[in-house]
Motif scaffolding. Structure first.
Motif, PDB file in Angstrom:
ATOM      1  N   UNK A 120      62.352 -12.788  43.092  1.00 45.65           N
ATOM      2  CA  UNK A 120      62.518 -11.533  43.830  1.00 45.65           C
ATOM      3  C   UNK A 120      63.212 -11.776  45.164  1.00 45.65           C
ATOM      4  N   UNK A 121      63.974 -10.774  45.586  1.00 41.01           N
ATOM      5  CA  UNK A 121      64.645 -10.829  46.870  1.00 41.01           C
ATOM      6  C   UNK A 121      63.648 -10.525  47.989  1.00 41.01           C
ATOM      7  N   UNK A 122      64.128 -10.644  49.227  1.00 37.70           N
ATOM      8  CA  UNK A 122      63.252 -10.407  50.376  1.00 37.70           C
ATOM      9  C   UNK A 122      62.774  -8.963  50.459  1.00 37.70           C
ATOM     10  N   UNK A 123      63.554  -8.032  49.886  1.00 34.93           N
ATOM     11  CA  UNK A 123      63.157  -6.623  49.915  1.00 34.93           C
ATOM     12  C   UNK A 123      62.243  -6.252  48.746  1.00 34.93           C
ATOM     13  N   UNK A 124      61.879  -7.246  47.930  1.00 33.70           N
ATOM     14  CA  UNK A 124      60.972  -6.990  46.824  1.00 33.70           C
ATOM     15  C   UNK A 124      61.647  -6.642  45.512  1.00 33.70           C
ATOM     16  N   UNK A 125      62.970  -6.455  45.549  1.00 34.92           N
ATOM     17  CA  UNK A 125      63.710  -6.149  44.330  1.00 34.92           C
ATOM     18  C   UNK A 125      63.948  -7.425  43.514  1.00 34.92           C
ATOM     19  N   UNK A 126      63.995  -7.313  42.174  1.00 31.84           N
ATOM     20  CA  UNK A 126      64.304  -8.488  41.347  1.00 31.84           C
ATOM     21  C   UNK A 126      65.686  -9.041  41.698  1.00 31.84           C
ATOM     22  N   UNK A 127      65.836 -10.354  41.634  1.00 32.64           N
ATOM     23  CA  UNK A 127      67.142 -10.955  41.887  1.00 32.64           C
ATOM     24  C   UNK A 127      68.131 -10.508  40.811  1.00 32.64           C
ATOM     25  N   UNK A 128      69.367 -10.215  41.192  1.00 31.44           N
ATOM     26  CA  UNK A 128      70.344  -9.704  40.223  1.00 31.44           C
ATOM     27  C   UNK A 128      70.718 -10.709  39.138  1.00 31.44           C
TER      28      UNK A 128
END
Length: 210
Positions: free
Chosen positions: A11-19
């Protein structure tokens, strides 16, 4: 010996899954890791060094030859998975270059440490900006000479299948030759860099964004 390292996205720092959800790197390949300061380059390297199993802040998983390591494999690989060559590679040991390399090769159990020492010096001088003399004192080596010596030692004597090189652009060495030397020794090579030219030397680039 490790043949393939796979990074499963977290996951990215904003909580979204990594692309990008999966990156596989095979031995003999050179990857450059690029991104602005704070983009997550260090966390990616930490995940690889620790063989993270979704237990780090990024929740990535590292697979060894396609599999999550067993408990006994974890302890075995953690000790020697990554050879990390940092930005600062100056010696403080009061020894001659060849004398040190003979001692080092002997500690690693090589039968003819003197020949190994000569091989490392010859290799290092193939990409060092300034020639390294066998009788020169370690503490008098420049940063580029020290980095060249350590890259050559990792390539020839090291048993770590993954080699991380941090900010090699300022080392004053033939960068492409150094990368090719490591890759030819069946290593997985990851180069962290801010230099666009050096980034292009890698077969592929991992671009960190968040």
């Amino acid at each position: 010996m490790l043949k393939e390292l796979t990074i499963i996205g977290g996951f990215q720092k904003n909580g979204e899954p990594e692309p990008v959800q999966e990156v596989s790197i095979k031995v003999g390949q050179v990857y450059s890791i690029v991104g602005f300061t704070g983009s997550g380059k260090s966390q990616l390297i930490n995940d690889i060094e620790q063989i993270s199993q979704r237990d780090s802040i990024s929740r990535r998983q590292i697979l060894l030859d396609g599999n999550a390591p067993a408990d006994n494999a974890m302890s075995r690989h953690e000790m020697r998975l990554v050879a990390h060559l940092s930005q600062n590679m100056n010696f403080i040991l009061d020894m001659k270059v060849r004398e040190f390399l003979i001692m080092h090769a002997g500690c690693r159990g090589f039968q003819e440490p003197d020949k190994k020492a000569d091989e490392v010096i010859e290799c290092a001088n193939s990409f060092a900006g300034e020639a390294i003399r066998p009788g020169e004192n370690l503490s008098r080596l420049s940063g580029g000479q020290s980095r060249s010596l350590m890259i050559a030692d990792v390539a020839i004597n090291g048993d770590s299948p993954v080699v991380l090189i941090d900010e090699v652009e300022n080392a004053g060495i033939h960068r492409l030759k150094a990368m090719e030397t490591l890759a030819a020794q069946q290593k997985i090579v990851l180069v962290v860099t801010h230099d666009p030219l050096l980034a292009l030397l890698g077969e592929k680039r991992i671009v960190m964004g968040n």
